[in-house]
Design an enzyme around this catalytic site. Structure first.
Site, PDB file in Angstrom:
ATOM      1  N   GLY A 355       0.897  -1.033   0.050  1.00  0.00           N
ATOM      2  CA  GLY A 355       0.141   0.206   0.000  1.00  0.00           C
ATOM      3  C   GLY A 355       0.946   1.096  -0.001  1.00  0.00           C
ATOM      4  O   GLY A 355       1.885   1.113  -0.513  1.00  0.00           O
ATOM      5  N   GLU A 379      21.256  -6.775 -21.365  1.00  0.00           N
ATOM      6  CA  GLU A 379      21.575  -8.031 -22.044  1.00  0.00           C
ATOM      7  C   GLU A 379      20.450  -8.300 -23.120  1.00  0.00           C
ATOM      8  O   GLU A 379      20.175  -9.579 -23.528  1.00  0.00           O
ATOM      9  CB  GLU A 379      21.566  -9.228 -21.067  1.00  0.00           C
ATOM     10  CG  GLU A 379      23.412  -9.831 -21.005  1.00  0.00           C
ATOM     11  CD  GLU A 379      24.006  -8.802 -20.043  1.00  0.00           C
ATOM     12  OE1 GLU A 379      23.426  -7.709 -19.963  1.00  0.00           O
ATOM     13  OE2 GLU A 379      24.777  -9.200 -19.488  1.00  0.00           O
ATOM     14  N   THR A 381      16.687  -6.304 -24.774  1.00  0.00           N
ATOM     15  CA  THR A 381      15.355  -5.918 -24.380  1.00  0.00           C
ATOM     16  C   THR A 381      14.473  -7.134 -24.754  1.00  0.00           C
ATOM     17  O   THR A 381      14.648  -8.086 -25.258  1.00  0.00           O
ATOM     18  CB  THR A 381      14.837  -4.713 -25.300  1.00  0.00           C
ATOM     19  OG1 THR A 381      14.830  -5.082 -26.727  1.00  0.00           O
ATOM     20  CG2 THR A 381      15.652  -3.479 -25.052  1.00  0.00           C
TER      21      THR A 381
END
Length: 401
Positions: A355, A379, A381
């Site tokens: 929260g 390394e 995307t």
């Protein structure tokens, strides 16, 4: 975490190593990680401890003073370290990739010269492919090496160099047109150079400058820098493997095992996020009972734990595939993709469980929330992983029409 992310079939030695690393993480990393991260302070005492444990030589062969362990052992150790603080696993990872590249592709003289000191942690490694305008397109590298007698002269600017300041050996990928006629495919005219330097920032040797640290959203503590070469002279015997034109393949081999490492980091961060979420859910009360007893939170915990388990299983499979000597780019790509995406989701769910307190720097989950996004990029995307996975699947399932 008595049941999640367990690995079957480990040897007694592997279990002993992992137990030692986990104890180190619990006693030496977790108590100080958030404070050091907020100060963006290099964890020198932690790194010294890892050096004493021999982790800098974990996969370096015994003949060079290392422990000669498998990629699986290494990945499981990284998972434990990232559970404590992901930045520390980054310090180890770049060193490991350079050591791996030397072991696989270096000349005997290069192995004899570097590996014993790397195993001892006296030489710290870093590797450098990316450039400011490069991104995922490695073929667009503009940094270059020109032959001049028994030396090469390197010029160009590299980017996103992990351990840029603290390292003393950098594997640098540049374009080298010497010996490669015009029209040669870009990936066939790249060379990896082994660049020795003094640790620190500024001009660390003639023609080589390491500017100050890049200020990052997360992944703090570890130094991420640029690397600027302006007439940097490197002896010809510091071409990795002794021949030009092989750099792209050498780097891709290193990145392939690096993807297993990033998957392991994702698993470790996700495990820690689950630990924090399930613990907080049993302490926080709303409507007269712990929030863990609310069905909505139980569903969330169930989803988080399942993702942790699935990512761990895929990471272990990719590591074992590589250890067996088989091609593992498909498995490594899948593991890296899944683990990094699941890590982001598990961290966000733990953040939601906290929260409003999750937004406070007093709570550890705030740090993890800033660290997880780096794994989506490092390394390669998600999009790059999907390209690799898709191409390999089409190779395996070629239509026979």
């Amino acid at each position: 975490m008595a049941r999640l992310a367990q690995t079957a079939g480990l040897t007694d030695i592997q279990r002993e190593i992992l137990s030692t690393v986990r104890d180190f993480v619990d006693k030496e990393i977790l108590p100080v990680a958030t404070e050091l991260e907020h100060r963006d302070e290099y964890p020198q005492q932690i790194v010294d401890g890892l050096k004493e444990l021999g982790l800098f030589g974990l996969m370096i062969p015994e003949e060079y003073g290392g422990l000669g362990e498998s990629l699986l052992t290494y990945a499981l150790c990284v998972e434990e370290i990232a559970r404590g603080w992901m930045s520390v696993s980054g310090i180890i990872n770049t060193h490991f990739i350079v050591a791996y590249m030397l072991k696989q592709h270096g000349t005997q003289e290069q192995k004899d010269h570097f590996l014993p000191r790397m195993a001892a942690g006296d030489i710290r490694g870093a590797f450098s492919m990316s450039e400011p305008a490069l991104g995922s397109d490695v073929s667009a590298i503009t940094s270059k090496a020109v032959k001049d007698g028994d030396e090469y002269v390197l010029t160009g600017q590299k980017m996103w160099l992990t351990n840029g300041g603290t390292s003393s050996l950098v594997a640098v990928l540049v374009r080298s047109d010497e010996g490669h006629p015009e029209g040669t495919a870009p990936h066939k005219s790249m060379t990896t150079f082994l660049v020795e330097k003094e640790p620190g920032f500024g001009e660390v040797q003639p023609g080589l400058t390491i500017p100050g640290k890049i200020d990052k959203m997360g992944y703090k503590g570890v130094d991420t820098t640029e690397l600027i070469m302006d007439g940097l002279r490197i002896p010809a015997d510091r071409v990795l493997g002794g021949a030009t034109g092989r750099g792209f393949y050498q780097m891709m081999d290193g990145v392939e095992v690096g993807r297993v490492n990033v998957a392991a980091r994702g698993c470790g961060v996700a495990q820690r996020a689950f630990e924090l979420g399930v613990s907080y859910a049993q302490q926080r009360h709303t409507f007269g009972k712990p929030i863990a007893q609310h069905q909505a939170i139980q569903f969330k915990l169930a989803e988080m734990a399942t993702k942790v388990e699935a990512a761990h299983a895929m990471m272990v499979n990719a590591a074992r595939k590589k250890d067996s000597g088989e091609r593992n780019d498909l498995e490594a790509g899948m593991a890296k993709y899944l683990a990094s995406e699941y890590c982001k989701e598990v961290v966000e769910d733990a953040f939601r469980i906290h929260g409003g307190y999750g937004f406070s720097k007093e709570y550890e989950i705030e740090r993890l929330y800033r660290e997880a996004p780096m794994l989506l990029i490092g390394e390669g995307t998600a999009e790059i992983q999907k390209m690799i996975i898709g191409r390999r699947l089409l190779e395996e399932y070629r239509f026979q029409g």
